[in-house]
Design an enzyme around this catalytic site. Structure first.
Site, PDB file in Angstrom:
ATOM      1  CG  HIS A   1      -0.373  -0.120   2.538  1.00  0.00           C
ATOM      2  ND1 HIS A   1       0.571   0.774   2.999  1.00  0.00           N
ATOM      3  CD2 HIS A   1      -0.571  -1.004   3.556  1.00  0.00           C
ATOM      4  CE1 HIS A   1       0.888   0.473   4.238  1.00  0.00           C
ATOM      5  NE2 HIS A   1       0.239  -0.629   4.598  1.00  0.00           N
TER       6      HIS A   1
ATOM      7  CG  HIS B   1       4.114  -1.367   2.407  1.00  0.00           C
ATOM      8  ND1 HIS B   1       2.908  -1.913   2.066  1.00  0.00           N
ATOM      9  CD2 HIS B   1       4.366  -1.767   3.673  1.00  0.00           C
ATOM     10  CE1 HIS B   1       2.438  -2.633   3.083  1.00  0.00           C
ATOM     11  NE2 HIS B   1       3.303  -2.550   4.076  1.00  0.00           N
TER      12      HIS B   1
ATOM     13  CB  CYS C   1       1.460  -9.361  18.707  1.00  0.00           C
ATOM     14  SG  CYS C   1       0.476  -8.766  17.296  1.00  0.00           S
TER      15      CYS C   1
ATOM     16  CB  CYS D   1       3.901  -6.920  16.289  1.00  0.00           C
ATOM     17  SG  CYS D   1       2.648  -5.705  16.653  1.00  0.00           S
TER      18      CYS D   1
ATOM     19  CB  CYS E   1      -1.530  -6.619  19.703  1.00  0.00           C
ATOM     20  SG  CYS E   1      -0.425  -5.456  18.892  1.00  0.00           S
TER      21      CYS E   1
ATOM     22  CG  HIS F   1      -1.545  -6.040  14.596  1.00  0.00           C
ATOM     23  ND1 HIS F   1      -0.268  -5.839  15.052  1.00  0.00           N
ATOM     24  CD2 HIS F   1      -1.474  -6.008  13.247  1.00  0.00           C
ATOM     25  CE1 HIS F   1       0.544  -5.714  14.002  1.00  0.00           C
ATOM     26  NE2 HIS F   1      -0.161  -5.811  12.911  1.00  0.00           N
TER      27      HIS F   1
ATOM     28  CE  LYS G   1       1.719   1.921  10.543  1.00  0.00           C
ATOM     29  NZ  LYS G   1       2.050   0.547  10.826  1.00  0.00           N
TER      30      LYS G   1
ATOM     31  CE  LYS H   1      -4.521  -4.918   1.402  1.00  0.00           C
ATOM     32  NZ  LYS H   1      -5.361  -4.877   0.212  1.00  0.00           N
TER      33      LYS H   1
END
Ligand code: MSP
Length: 526
Positions: free
Chosen positions: A21, A24, A130, A133, A156, A159, A306, A309
């Site tokens: 995305h 990145h 996690c 992560c 987490c 996430h 943030k 996806k």
């Protein structure tokens, strides 16, 4: 840094559990701009990027898709991650995959060395993990889910998914031995971690004391085997961090390694701890130099969060480049966001800047100047006559733009570098409005003055082509050809851009540098 010096810059390697995305792509573009900039200073710049393919996250994704992790990784790399580089015009020198044999061998060599030197011991890990992560978690990294599917459970904080409880026999790296050495490093090399906000967070974290780190897993086998105990695979982060040295010949090509290492490392701030704590501790244990700098950039936010996806806010880079092109993509993210801080993405902002800065600001300037040289001088670039204060002001701005942008690049202030260059764009536009070459052309008595004005602006365009080439490689290449630039644009010294002058011919621009784009007023998209 002087000409010929090596400048090695690396991006993080990307997880292949999903497609890329714009978050990145943001890291990629920043690293590519810096690499191209340093190359244009005559340095031996080397840009590394690649993919992170081991670990539970990839394994589970592959299983969920009824395939093997190797097949899954091969497919994602070929269909999504390598094509990304073309989509956003990245000129990388190498692409490393953690499943490459060269990488796996280097991991084994490195690990064996740490083991032989007593930095590794066998133990038992009991705690949280996690998978999103790929990180061991402490209780204070977790929150109780306030609502939703996991309401009341420990999840987490990043996430928002439950963590796993591990109880495994693992090998541990004696990271606790390196706490003081790391604090000494942050002290003696204050620009090791940048920017200051990330540095402060890292120093605070290390001051609280470091635990030893579990560096192997024994409950699954998708990873590099621990060389002395094949029932374990290497912890995915320990494996992945080593890409920065495995790609340049660690353990097999000492000459290349010595020439390139240490690297400048760009990472998102979310993974700064891995790069500014664990990674230098690993290198210290192996007796290798630490990176030159670790720069933690901010996040791209969509709707204030943030972009990711997993939270369904992911935007594919091609959604932007299909309409605006790769140059606009690169320019937008490098100029609109202060490098090192978070920045919000919106389609409205992107199309407004495209129109104002690229199409009307830079693109129009180039078309007007080239058209006037063709019209009034038949394409022959006139020579400079006597200079007025206005011409001298443009020459001074060419110099200032060159010096300031080069200085800003040395501090990773990419957006500031661009805004120093944009002063030249704006001043050249103002100069044309003020000098009115079309009015000068009406009286043959003003012929010399007309020539000086157009020569001044063509020189300005040359300086702009050179200074903007790392960010806008395609548009500047077109401009370079149109103004009759001699030699390859990417070989023109960027630290000497103000001195460009040329007395050949211009040709016509094959098309506008930044064509007008009809934008849907409501969505902001084309
Ligand atoms: N595989 C690890 C890195 C290992 S490096 C030895 C990883 N991969 S990642 O694919 O999840 O992320 C790679 C990079 O993309 C990170 O620098 C991360 O911060 C960046 N970004 C992911 N989402 C982002 C935004 N929304 N905004 C900016 N960068 C973001 O972590």
């Amino acid at each position: 840094m002087s000409a010929g010096d090596s400048f090695y810059i690396a991006t993080p390697i990307f997880y292949v559990n999903d497609v890329p995305h714009i978050g990145h792509a943001y890291t990629e573009v920043a690293a590519d701009v810096l690499a191209r900039w340093h190359r244009q200073r005559g340095e031996d710049a080397w840009l590394l990027t690649g993919t992170d393919e081991h670990g539970q996250k990839i394994l589970r994704t592959a299983v969920a898709n009824n395939t093997t992790p190797q097949e899954w990784a091969d497919r994602l790399v070929a269909d999504s991650w390598q094509p990304l580089l073309e989509t956003i015009d990245i000129a990388n020198d190498d692409f490393i995959r953690t499943t490459d044999e060269r990488h796996e061998k280097a991991v084994a060599t490195f690990l064996q060395r740490l083991y032989d030197d007593g930095h590794i011991y066998a133990g038992e890990y009991e705690g949280y993990y996690c998978v999103g992560c790929e990180e061991y978690k402490q209780l204070d990294d977790l929150v109780t889910a306030p609502d939703g599917e996991y309401k009341g459970q420990l999840v987490c904080a990043i996430h928002s998914r439950p963590v796993e409880i591990l109880k495994e026999k693992n090998y541990f790296f004696r990271m606790s031995d390196f706490g003081q050495k790391l604090l000494d490093l942050y002290e003696s090399q204050p620009d090791f971690v940048q920017p200051a906000s990330v540095r402060n967070e890292i120093v605070q974290f290390v001051k609280q004391g470091l635990d030893d780190l579990s560096i192997s897993r024994s409950s699954f086998d998708w990873g590099v085997k621990v060389p002395w105990d094949e029932t374990h695979v290497v912890y995915v982060w320990f494996d992945a961090l080593l890409n920065y040295v495995s790609a340049i010949g660690y353990g097999v090509d000492d000459e290349q390694f010595a020439k390139r290492w240490p690297a400048v490392q760009l990472v998102g701030k979310d993974i700064a701890r891995f790069h500014a704590v664990i990674w230098p501790a690993m290198l210290m244990a192996a007796g290798l130099p630490v990176p030159r700098a670790v720069f933690g950039h901010g996040w791209l936010l969509v709707g204030g969060e943030k972009m990711s996806k997993s939270k369904l806010t992911g935007i594919a880079p091609s959604q932007i480049t299909d309409t605006f092109g790769s140059d606009a993509f690169r320019y937008y993210f490098m100029s609109a966001i202060t490098f090192g801080q978070d920045g919000s993405f919106s389609w409205e902002d992107l199309s407004a800047r495209y129109q104002a800065e690229l199409a009307n600001g830079f693109g129009n300037l180039a078309s007007r100047v080239i058209a006037m040289v063709n019209k009034y001088f038949d394409g022959e670039i006139p020579t400079l006559g006597e200079l007025t204060a206005s011409d001298e002001a443009i020459i001074a701005t060419q110099k200032r733009a060159t010096e300031k942008s080069n200085a800003y690049i040395d501090t990773f202030a990419i957006n500031e570098a661009l805004s120093s260059v944009w002063q030249l764009v704006d001043e050249l536009n103002g100069y044309i409005t003020e000098q009115e070459p079309w009015a000068l052309s009406k009286d043959p008595a003003n012929r010399e003055r007309l020539g000086t004005v157009l020569a001044t602006t063509v020189n300005g365009l040359g300086t702009l082509a050179i200074l903007l080439s790392p960010v806008l490689p395609k548009a500047t290449e077109k401009l370079w050809t149109a103004i009759g630039g001699v030699g390859e644009l990417r070989e023109q010294r960027i630290d000497d851009a103000q001195n460009w002058s040329h007395s050949g011919r211009v040709t016509a621009l094959e098309s506008s540098l930044f064509p007008r784009i009809e934008v849907d007023a409501e969505s902001g998209t084309a």
